[in-house]
Design a protein around this motif. Structure first.
Motif, PDB file in Angstrom:
ATOM      1  N   ARG A  53       0.854  -1.180   0.000  1.00 44.65           N
ATOM      2  CA  ARG A  53       0.000   0.000   0.000  1.00 44.65           C
ATOM      3  C   ARG A  53       0.891   1.231   0.000  1.00 44.65           C
ATOM      4  O   ARG A  53       1.971   1.234   0.575  1.00 44.65           O
ATOM      5  CB  ARG A  53      -0.913   0.004   1.223  1.00 44.65           C
ATOM      6  N   LEU A  54       0.395   2.253  -0.617  1.00 48.40           N
ATOM      7  CA  LEU A  54       1.124   3.514  -0.698  1.00 48.40           C
ATOM      8  C   LEU A  54       1.110   4.199   0.666  1.00 48.40           C
ATOM      9  O   LEU A  54       0.045   4.359   1.259  1.00 48.40           O
ATOM     10  CB  LEU A  54       0.457   4.409  -1.745  1.00 48.40           C
ATOM     11  N   PRO A  55       2.275   4.597   1.179  1.00 46.28           N
ATOM     12  CA  PRO A  55       2.284   5.336   2.448  1.00 46.28           C
ATOM     13  C   PRO A  55       1.544   6.657   2.291  1.00 46.28           C
ATOM     14  O   PRO A  55       1.552   7.255   1.220  1.00 46.28           O
ATOM     15  CB  PRO A  55       3.759   5.577   2.734  1.00 46.28           C
ATOM     16  N   ARG A  56       0.934   7.123   3.325  1.00 48.40           N
ATOM     17  CA  ARG A  56       0.127   8.338   3.244  1.00 48.40           C
ATOM     18  C   ARG A  56       0.911   9.601   3.548  1.00 48.40           C
ATOM     19  O   ARG A  56       0.471  10.690   3.213  1.00 48.40           O
ATOM     20  CB  ARG A  56      -1.077   8.247   4.198  1.00 48.40           C
ATOM     21  N   ALA A  57       2.041   9.485   4.180  1.00 49.02           N
ATOM     22  CA  ALA A  57       2.812  10.697   4.509  1.00 49.02           C
ATOM     23  C   ALA A  57       3.428  11.267   3.241  1.00 49.02           C
ATOM     24  O   ALA A  57       3.568  10.586   2.233  1.00 49.02           O
ATOM     25  CB  ALA A  57       3.885  10.374   5.536  1.00 49.02           C
ATOM     26  N   GLY A  58       3.829  12.510   3.302  1.00 56.94           N
ATOM     27  CA  GLY A  58       4.327  13.273   2.159  1.00 56.94           C
ATOM     28  C   GLY A  58       5.425  12.621   1.364  1.00 56.94           C
ATOM     29  O   GLY A  58       5.678  11.443   1.454  1.00 56.94           O
ATOM     30  N   GLY A  59       6.062  13.403   0.540  1.00 56.20           N
ATOM     31  CA  GLY A  59       7.091  12.907  -0.347  1.00 56.20           C
ATOM     32  C   GLY A  59       6.543  12.747  -1.745  1.00 56.20           C
ATOM     33  O   GLY A  59       5.387  13.052  -2.016  1.00 56.20           O
ATOM     34  N   GLU A  60       7.361  12.259  -2.618  1.00 58.63           N
ATOM     35  CA  GLU A  60       6.963  12.006  -3.997  1.00 58.63           C
ATOM     36  C   GLU A  60       7.124  10.518  -4.270  1.00 58.63           C
ATOM     37  O   GLU A  60       8.010  10.101  -4.994  1.00 58.63           O
ATOM     38  CB  GLU A  60       7.826  12.806  -4.971  1.00 58.63           C
ATOM     39  N   ARG A  61       6.271   9.714  -3.664  1.00 57.32           N
ATOM     40  CA  ARG A  61       6.382   8.260  -3.824  1.00 57.32           C
ATOM     41  C   ARG A  61       5.838   7.845  -5.185  1.00 57.32           C
ATOM     42  O   ARG A  61       4.705   8.147  -5.530  1.00 57.32           O
ATOM     43  CB  ARG A  61       5.616   7.575  -2.703  1.00 57.32           C
ATOM     44  N   MET A  62       6.664   7.148  -5.961  1.00 62.56           N
ATOM     45  CA  MET A  62       6.263   6.711  -7.296  1.00 62.56           C
ATOM     46  C   MET A  62       5.561   5.357  -7.235  1.00 62.56           C
ATOM     47  O   MET A  62       5.929   4.491  -6.450  1.00 62.56           O
ATOM     48  CB  MET A  62       7.494   6.585  -8.201  1.00 62.56           C
TER      49      MET A  62
END
Length: 158
Positions: A53-62
């Motif tokens: 699952r995609l983490p919800r905290a910031g950043g630019e997760r691809m």
């Protein structure tokens, strides 16, 4: 682009390949296996990813989509999803000379994001492949996650 400050080091280095890595995840990754995949697949760039699952905290997760040859054919950045997807670990392998060219080009165009300005824009003129990591990996994107991951690491089977 933060890599610009490393340009003198990169230009004087003699190593053929470079690895770029973020520091917000925990994993035990065999880089040799990633390198074998990178070289045998004739990739320009190889990016490690895990199905999660995609983490919800910031950043630019691809998040990646792939063709039948494991070439990345879609890059989404922080999509709105709660489903499992192919999430980048931001562990990236490429030839040092290519990284130098990418950094110089990015500087001349005032690009600031490797993910958005380079990987997304050059998806079809560079051969960017994924390397699936199936072992233990956790993205640490909050204090709560930091504590829970540290507790998981007490498990000797990890």
């Amino acid at each position: 682009m933060g890599l610009a400050s490393l340009l003198p080091f990169l230009e004087h280095s003699t190593e053929e390949y470079v690895i770029l890595s973020d520091c917000d995840y925990i994993a035990n990754i065999n880089i040799e296996k990633m390198a074998e995949s990178h070289i045998s697949g004739s990739a320009d760039i190889t990016i490690a990813y895990a199905e999660s699952r995609l983490p919800r905290a910031g950043g630019e997760r691809m998040v990646f989509g792939f063709d039948k040859n494991n070439r990345i054919n879609e890059i989404l950045i922080d999509p709105d999803t709660t489903e499992n997807c192919n999430v980048s670990l931001n562990l990236i392998m490429m030839k040092r000379a290519l990284l130098v060219d990418i950094v110089k080009d990015a500087m001349s165009r005032n690009y600031t994001s490797l993910n958005r300005d380079v990987f997304q824009r050059r998806l079809f003129d560079l051969k960017i492949c994924g390397w699936k990591f199936c072992g233990y990996s956790r993205i640490v994107d909050s204090m709560k996650k930091y504590l829970s991951v540290n507790m998981e690491l007490f498990d000797r089977d990890i």
